[in-house]
Design a protein around this motif. Structure first.
Motif, PDB file in Angstrom:
ATOM      1  N   THR A  86      -9.090 -14.035 -51.637  1.00  0.00           N
ATOM      2  CA  THR A  86      -9.886 -12.426 -52.388  1.00  0.00           C
ATOM      3  C   THR A  86     -10.556 -11.824 -51.509  1.00  0.00           C
ATOM      4  O   THR A  86     -10.691 -12.167 -50.184  1.00  0.00           O
ATOM      5  CB  THR A  86     -10.730 -13.133 -53.200  1.00  0.00           C
ATOM      6  N   ARG A  87     -10.424 -10.566 -51.881  1.00  0.00           N
ATOM      7  CA  ARG A  87     -11.227  -9.257 -50.665  1.00  0.00           C
ATOM      8  C   ARG A  87     -12.363  -9.329 -50.849  1.00  0.00           C
ATOM      9  O   ARG A  87     -13.138  -8.857 -49.824  1.00  0.00           O
ATOM     10  CB  ARG A  87     -10.716  -7.929 -51.352  1.00  0.00           C
ATOM     11  N   GLY A  88     -13.369  -9.582 -52.107  1.00  0.00           N
ATOM     12  CA  GLY A  88     -14.544  -9.373 -52.270  1.00  0.00           C
ATOM     13  C   GLY A  88     -14.763 -10.666 -53.287  1.00  0.00           C
ATOM     14  O   GLY A  88     -14.554 -11.853 -52.878  1.00  0.00           O
ATOM     15  N   GLY A  89     -16.447 -10.968 -53.555  1.00  0.00           N
ATOM     16  CA  GLY A  89     -16.473 -11.695 -54.307  1.00  0.00           C
ATOM     17  C   GLY A  89     -15.796 -12.460 -55.488  1.00  0.00           C
ATOM     18  O   GLY A  89     -15.779 -13.781 -55.465  1.00  0.00           O
ATOM     19  N   ILE A 136      -6.704  -1.376 -54.727  1.00  0.00           N
ATOM     20  CA  ILE A 136      -7.078  -0.063 -55.606  1.00  0.00           C
ATOM     21  C   ILE A 136      -7.893  -0.611 -57.191  1.00  0.00           C
ATOM     22  O   ILE A 136      -9.289   0.083 -57.221  1.00  0.00           O
ATOM     23  CB  ILE A 136      -5.532   0.921 -56.707  1.00  0.00           C
ATOM     24  N   ILE A 137      -7.621  -1.919 -57.323  1.00  0.00           N
ATOM     25  CA  ILE A 137      -7.930  -2.439 -58.584  1.00  0.00           C
ATOM     26  C   ILE A 137      -9.304  -3.654 -57.907  1.00  0.00           C
ATOM     27  O   ILE A 137     -10.505  -3.482 -57.907  1.00  0.00           O
ATOM     28  CB  ILE A 137      -7.593  -3.278 -59.499  1.00  0.00           C
ATOM     29  N   ASN A 138      -8.939  -3.829 -56.632  1.00  0.00           N
ATOM     30  CA  ASN A 138     -10.305  -5.300 -56.362  1.00  0.00           C
ATOM     31  C   ASN A 138     -10.454  -4.705 -54.515  1.00  0.00           C
ATOM     32  O   ASN A 138     -10.360  -3.990 -54.315  1.00  0.00           O
ATOM     33  CB  ASN A 138     -10.005  -6.289 -55.923  1.00  0.00           C
ATOM     34  N   THR A 139     -12.354  -4.537 -55.372  1.00  0.00           N
ATOM     35  CA  THR A 139     -13.125  -4.024 -53.386  1.00  0.00           C
ATOM     36  C   THR A 139     -13.994  -5.322 -53.240  1.00  0.00           C
ATOM     37  O   THR A 139     -13.549  -6.144 -53.417  1.00  0.00           O
ATOM     38  CB  THR A 139     -13.534  -3.339 -54.436  1.00  0.00           C
ATOM     39  N   GLU A 140     -14.389  -5.170 -52.001  1.00  0.00           N
ATOM     40  CA  GLU A 140     -15.485  -5.863 -51.517  1.00  0.00           C
ATOM     41  C   GLU A 140     -16.405  -6.763 -52.175  1.00  0.00           C
ATOM     42  O   GLU A 140     -17.085  -7.400 -52.065  1.00  0.00           O
ATOM     43  CB  GLU A 140     -16.001  -4.805 -50.334  1.00  0.00           C
ATOM     44  N   SER A 141     -16.880  -5.904 -53.715  1.00  0.00           N
ATOM     45  CA  SER A 141     -17.431  -6.713 -54.283  1.00  0.00           C
ATOM     46  C   SER A 141     -16.873  -7.621 -55.360  1.00  0.00           C
ATOM     47  O   SER A 141     -15.657  -8.029 -55.137  1.00  0.00           O
ATOM     48  CB  SER A 141     -18.542  -5.756 -55.349  1.00  0.00           C
ATOM     49  N   ALA A 142     -17.412  -7.750 -56.567  1.00  0.00           N
ATOM     50  CA  ALA A 142     -17.246  -8.849 -58.077  1.00  0.00           C
ATOM     51  C   ALA A 142     -16.315  -7.707 -58.659  1.00  0.00           C
ATOM     52  O   ALA A 142     -16.240  -6.559 -59.270  1.00  0.00           O
ATOM     53  CB  ALA A 142     -17.356  -9.397 -58.250  1.00  0.00           C
ATOM     54  N   GLU A 143     -14.814  -8.642 -59.297  1.00  0.00           N
ATOM     55  CA  GLU A 143     -14.152  -8.363 -60.798  1.00  0.00           C
ATOM     56  C   GLU A 143     -13.910  -8.674 -60.877  1.00  0.00           C
ATOM     57  O   GLU A 143     -13.630  -9.788 -60.792  1.00  0.00           O
ATOM     58  CB  GLU A 143     -12.894  -7.131 -59.474  1.00  0.00           C
ATOM     59  N   GLY A 144     -13.559  -9.197 -62.684  1.00  0.00           N
ATOM     60  CA  GLY A 144     -12.963  -9.550 -63.218  1.00  0.00           C
ATOM     61  C   GLY A 144     -12.716  -9.341 -64.444  1.00  0.00           C
ATOM     62  O   GLY A 144     -12.788  -8.487 -65.058  1.00  0.00           O
ATOM     63  N   PHE A 145     -13.215 -10.597 -65.444  1.00  0.00           N
ATOM     64  CA  PHE A 145     -12.671 -10.021 -66.853  1.00  0.00           C
ATOM     65  C   PHE A 145     -11.498  -9.121 -67.694  1.00  0.00           C
ATOM     66  O   PHE A 145     -11.249  -7.885 -67.526  1.00  0.00           O
ATOM     67  CB  PHE A 145     -13.904  -9.452 -67.611  1.00  0.00           C
ATOM     68  N   PRO A 146     -10.206  -9.119 -67.207  1.00  0.00           N
ATOM     69  CA  PRO A 146      -9.320  -8.301 -67.243  1.00  0.00           C
ATOM     70  C   PRO A 146      -8.868  -8.859 -68.746  1.00  0.00           C
ATOM     71  O   PRO A 146      -9.202  -9.448 -69.831  1.00  0.00           O
ATOM     72  CB  PRO A 146      -8.041  -9.040 -65.983  1.00  0.00           C
ATOM     73  N   ASP A 169     -18.415  -4.197 -59.985  1.00  0.00           N
ATOM     74  CA  ASP A 169     -19.902  -3.676 -59.442  1.00  0.00           C
ATOM     75  C   ASP A 169     -19.471  -2.694 -58.685  1.00  0.00           C
ATOM     76  O   ASP A 169     -20.162  -2.897 -57.098  1.00  0.00           O
ATOM     77  CB  ASP A 169     -20.588  -4.778 -59.256  1.00  0.00           C
ATOM     78  N   GLY A 170     -18.053  -2.738 -57.625  1.00  0.00           N
ATOM     79  CA  GLY A 170     -17.794  -2.389 -57.028  1.00  0.00           C
ATOM     80  C   GLY A 170     -17.484  -1.022 -56.583  1.00  0.00           C
ATOM     81  O   GLY A 170     -18.044  -0.190 -55.861  1.00  0.00           O
ATOM     82  N   HIS A 171     -16.547  -0.630 -57.813  1.00  0.00           N
ATOM     83  CA  HIS A 171     -15.856   0.944 -58.506  1.00  0.00           C
ATOM     84  C   HIS A 171     -17.918   1.538 -58.565  1.00  0.00           C
ATOM     85  O   HIS A 171     -18.716   0.505 -59.322  1.00  0.00           O
ATOM     86  CB  HIS A 171     -15.528   0.855 -58.938  1.00  0.00           C
ATOM     87  N   THR A 172     -17.939   2.565 -58.275  1.00  0.00           N
ATOM     88  CA  THR A 172     -19.124   4.084 -58.911  1.00  0.00           C
ATOM     89  C   THR A 172     -18.657   3.294 -60.536  1.00  0.00           C
ATOM     90  O   THR A 172     -17.894   4.022 -61.004  1.00  0.00           O
ATOM     91  CB  THR A 172     -18.883   4.464 -58.172  1.00  0.00           C
ATOM     92  N   GLY A 173     -20.221   3.245 -60.549  1.00  0.00           N
ATOM     93  CA  GLY A 173     -20.272   3.111 -61.781  1.00  0.00           C
ATOM     94  C   GLY A 173     -21.070   3.599 -62.619  1.00  0.00           C
ATOM     95  O   GLY A 173     -22.729   4.140 -61.861  1.00  0.00           O
TER      96      GLY A 173
END
Length: 642
Positions: free
Chosen positions: A290-293, A316-326, A339-343
């Motif tokens: 895993t790249r991030g959280g 492109i999808i995953n960042t060094e922060s957290a991704e979830g709930f696909p 919370d890793g992509h600008t929002g």
């Protein structure tokens, strides 16, 4: 005393920067505004204040402060671009163009792919139209509710409510009851209590949910705490992780719960989602690699139910922060929270953008407000109709800590069509398409592709006029409206028929376009057909021109009928020139017929001698050979097109 008075301002700037970096732009803007008022580090605070408003989709206030920023000495040129975008957000297009030119002249490149994510986001924020609108959900509780997923007229969701139970087991993290999976009728207005828990073996004494269900309604994938024999299994750090389990529907009960091979005791696996044909499982995990959280992962579901080809969804999808709930909708678009992509806030909901091959993912886009807020927004799902769905948020104004929000979507509407030749029904490439609103203002402009096709995004509830023209054709238009149309409709058809101009010279032009493009490479015009002095044979260089007319009359417009007119210069006798011009008309006629033109398509061929000179080179006038040759010509007159 002066140095002591600066300390509070330094602390305020630090707090503002921290909030800004956490995408808490409302609070950051308040502090930056105070710093500007106090004249502390004013230039920097003004820039950050303008940026905060940009991220809050507030172009009015953003442009107000960017206007001051661009006057600063040695300001980074990116602020010229940001100011231009904020002006565009206020529909001040002319002024926006001025600053966009200033940016380009200063060395900036106007290409979205060359900018940072921040600038991309500002561009998309101001350029995007609101597509999502919130609807009321009546089954939220004062506890955490999320993960709504609609299937076959029922809504499944995870909730900590557990109301109606005498003894509640509380989760130590937030002192709320453990999550269970509930189900209610879609659109139901009644309260949902413990009696609405999913029947079967899904709910346990620990966390259960959210869920997803296969299209046939027979298989459920759901998240659950890792436990065995009612005892939580902990990792080496003493934490209980999540797993994804699979259950089947037997006699209206969800049972046969199965631990999946992708799970592990030392990492979490959760938030199951299925692709369109139920052959791929998407989920979030903090497993090794895993790249991030946490990252979005995928695994293929083999026909026998085994899981193979485990893969990370990529950078492109995953960042060094957290991704979830696909979640994957019926068009195969992946939605997820990050919370890793600008929002706009903490967790925001994003959608993926596919490449030309419809398989690769080239970028992600923020769904914007009102789906996203400055809080956590997650667990997005879309119903099969592509119009309605759900998401969860802990934003202000909700009933509990996490609440479910319903939405309906008004997808972008566009007018599309094919511009066709009214005579031969061939598509017209390179036709100019201009869209006007009901006040006659130009809204958009484009050219048709090699298939005569065009597509333009439009607003709903408006009247429009679309005009098509091309050099070889008579302009045509049609009026249409986007008022009172169904929300589900995304396309209005605007086909146009153009009648060709009755001009052989214009129609015989050969336009050469780029392959798979409507960009004109060159235009080969029909040259006048000239003859040598006192000659009527077809010269080789003019035979090429006559071949264009052959194509025009045999391929493009086989029903077209023409008249041939031949002319001479003034030298020679009147009678001789009549005979000579008639011979020239006849030789032109013979050439066309020999190349396949139907004789009935040439109504007449006639010589006019020196009767129709096109310059002043009459008898007795001194003219050059080039001037005389202009009169030794053949002309083609369209008699009818069909």
């Amino acid at each position: 005393m002066l140095s002591f008075s600066m300390f509070p301002q330094q602390g305020k700037q630090k707090r503002a920067d921290t909030l800004f970096n956490k995408f808490s732009f409302v609070k950051a803007a308040k502090l930056y505004r105070e710093l500007v008022q106090d004249n502390y580090n004013r230039n920097y605070a003004t820039r950050k204040l303008a940026d905060s408003y940009a991220f809050l989709r507030d172009p009015r206030n953003a442009s107000r402060y960017y206007k001051s920023v661009v006057k600063q000495k040695d300001v980074p040129i990116e602020y010229y671009y940001k100011y231009a975008q904020s002006l565009r957000g206020m529909k001040k297009y002319d002024e926006s163009q001025i600053w966009l030119k200033r940016y380009k002249d200063s060395g900036g490149i106007v290409n979205a792919n060359d900018f940072s994510k921040d600038i991309n986001f500002i561009t998309s924020v101001f350029g995007a139209k609101q597509q999502y609108f919130l609807d009321r959900v009546r089954f939220n509780s004062k506890y955490s509710d999320f993960g709504a997923f609609e299937h076959d007229g029922k809504v499944y969701f995870a909730s900590a409510r557990d109301e109606g139970v005498a003894i509640k087991r509380l989760y130590g993290w937030n002192e709320q009851p453990f999550l269970d999976v509930y189900v209610t009728e879609a659109g139901s207005k009644r309260n949902v209590d413990y009696t609405a828990k999913v029947k079967g073996d899904i709910n346990s004494i620990y966390h259960d949910g959210p869920v997803t269900i296969t299209k046939d309604g027979k298989t459920m994938y759901f998240s659950r705490n890792n436990f065995k024999d009612d005892i939580e299994l902990k990792d080496k750090n003493g934490l209980t992780n999540m797993k994804i389990y699979r259950a089947t529907l037997v006699d209206s009960l969800w049972t046969n719960v199965e631990d999946l091979s992708i799970n592990g005791d030392e990492f979490s696996t959760q938030h199951a989602a299925l692709n369109v044909d139920d052959t791929k499982l998407y989920f979030s995990s903090d497993r090794p690699g895993t790249r991030g959280g946490s990252d979005i992962w995928t695994v293929d579901i083999a026909p026998d139910g085994s899981l193979v080809n485990l893969q990370n969804a990529g950078d492109i999808i995953n960042t060094e922060s957290a991704e979830g709930f696909p979640f994957i909708n019926n068009e195969g678009v992946l939605f997820f929270s990050s919370d890793g992509h600008t929002g706009l806030g903490l967790l925001d909901i994003f959608a993926t953008i596919k490449g030309d091959d419809e398989e690769s993912i080239v970028d992600v886009i923020n769904l914007g407000v009102p789906v996203n807020s400055n809080k956590d927004d997650f667990a997005f799902s879309m119903n099969a109709n592509g119009i309605t769905g759900y998401f969860a948020s802990n934003r202000q104004g909700g009933r509990g800590s996490d609440d479910i929000y319903a939405f309906h979507r008004e997808p972008v509407l566009h007018v599309e069509g094919v511009v066709t030749d009214a005579i031969n029904t061939n598509p017209i490439a390179g036709a100019k398409i201009t869209l006007f609103d009901d006040n006659g203002n130009q809204v958009a402009y484009m050219e048709t592709d090699e298939n005569g096709y065009y597509q333009i995004n439009i607003d709903r509830n408006k009247d429009y006029k679309i005009v098509a023209n091309q050099d070889k054709y008579i302009e045509d238009y049609r009026e249409f409206t986007s008022k009172n149309i169904q929300t589900e409709l995304i396309t209005i058809t605007g086909n146009l028929l153009l009648n060709p101009v009755q001009d052989v010279v214009k129609l015989a032009e050969l336009n050469v376009y780029k392959e798979n493009d409507s960009t004109l490479i060159k235009n080969t015009q029909l040259k006048p057909i000239y003859f040598d002095f006192e000659k009527y044979n077809i010269l080789e260089e003019y035979a090429i021109e006559l071949d264009k007319i052959v194509k025009l009359m045999t391929v493009d417009y086989p029903e077209m009928a023409i008249r041939i007119e031949a002319h001479t210069d003034s030298r020679g006798t009147f009678e001789f020139n009549d005979i000579l011009s008639t011979n020239r008309a006849k030789s032109t006629y013979d050439y066309l017929i020999s190349k396949g033109v139907n004789p009935s398509s040439i109504i007449e061929y006639k010589g006019y001698g020196e009767r129709k000179l096109i310059n002043d080179c009459e008898d007795g006038q001194k003219c050059t050979e080039e001037q005389h040759q202009l009169n030794r010509r053949t002309q083609f007159i369209v008699v009818k097109m069909e």
